[in-house]
Design a protein around this motif. Sequence first.
Motif, short mmCIF file in Angstrom:
data_model
loop_
_atom_site.label_atom_id
_atom_site.label_comp_id
_atom_site.label_asym_id
_atom_site.label_seq_id
_atom_site.Cartn_x
_atom_site.Cartn_y
_atom_site.Cartn_z
N UNK A 123 0.77 -1.17 0.12
CA UNK A 123 -0.12 -0.03 0.13
C UNK A 123 0.98 1.37 0.43
N UNK A 124 2.06 0.88 0.73
CA UNK A 124 2.81 2.44 0.82
C UNK A 124 3.50 3.01 -0.55
N UNK A 125 3.81 1.77 -1.80
CA UNK A 125 4.79 2.08 -2.45
C UNK A 125 2.89 1.65 -3.11
N UNK A 126 2.56 1.67 -3.35
CA UNK A 126 1.33 2.60 -4.14
C UNK A 126 0.96 3.95 -4.05
N UNK A 127 1.12 4.15 -3.18
CA UNK A 127 0.96 5.46 -2.49
C UNK A 127 2.10 6.46 -2.35
N UNK A 128 3.18 6.08 -2.43
CA UNK A 128 3.75 7.42 -2.31
C UNK A 128 4.65 6.94 -3.18
N UNK A 129 4.83 6.17 -4.41
CA UNK A 129 5.55 5.50 -5.31
C UNK A 129 7.55 5.04 -4.68
N UNK A 130 7.69 5.09 -3.49
CA UNK A 130 8.82 5.14 -2.61
C UNK A 130 8.95 3.23 -2.91
N UNK A 131 10.18 2.93 -2.49
CA UNK A 131 10.67 1.17 -2.84
C UNK A 131 11.47 0.63 -1.80
N UNK A 132 11.69 1.93 -0.54
CA UNK A 132 12.20 1.23 0.50
C UNK A 132 11.73 2.54 1.68
N UNK A 133 12.03 1.92 2.46
CA UNK A 133 11.52 2.38 3.43
C UNK A 133 12.70 2.24 5.23
#
Length: 229
Positions: A123-133
């Motif tokens: 969900x976070x990848x889809x929402x933000x486009x970020x690849x890592x956290x």
Amino acid sequence: MSSETAEPRIAIVVGMKSEARLADAGGLVVVGGGSSARVEAGLAQFHEAKPLQAVLSFGVAGGLAPGLRPGDLFAPTAVLSGSTAFACHQGWTRHLARSASKAGHGTLLGVDEPIHAPERKRGLHKQTGAVAVDMESHGAARFAYANNLPFAVFRAISDPQHRAIPSAALAGFKPDGSTDVWAVLATLARNPGQTAALIATARDAKAAFDALLGGRRRLGRLFGFDQIV
């Protein structure tokens, strides 16, 4: 850099004491323990004692994008915190990526709580486009920007998108960045069904630390900063 020139004061930000040992950066290491506020306070203390020249976030990160594997190295072009994107220093980031054969790029998401469920990662990848956290880089980025300092990130993927981090692993992560083995064992005693997942998480973490160690050795004593100043 001339041998007569004082070495730059580069503060290294990590999440865990094990990452601090791997960084091998002398006394200029801030162990955030998952707290961006602790990161900023530690950096401020160093900077007030004697001005810093740069800040690097170093350690492991969780994978948000599909296809990332444990041990993949990551030198992001920006760190995202809420609606704010902090661009990493371009020249330093390019050098970090060149110095590690598997280093990827893109955006790193900074968060204030562990992201352990695969559906949350997707969900976070889809929402933000970020690849890592991770939980420290956004604090390092905020401090660097507030003080006009070059900033970069060098991280290795530990848990990939599909991996759920068991509560036993989270229980062992202390605020000071050390590991509480007894807390892990106590959690396993209450829920022994986590054993297989904990073993998988440990295997992923080993791959990340092995890759991080290799990258650290290639970057040299000053983490490549001497190549861009």
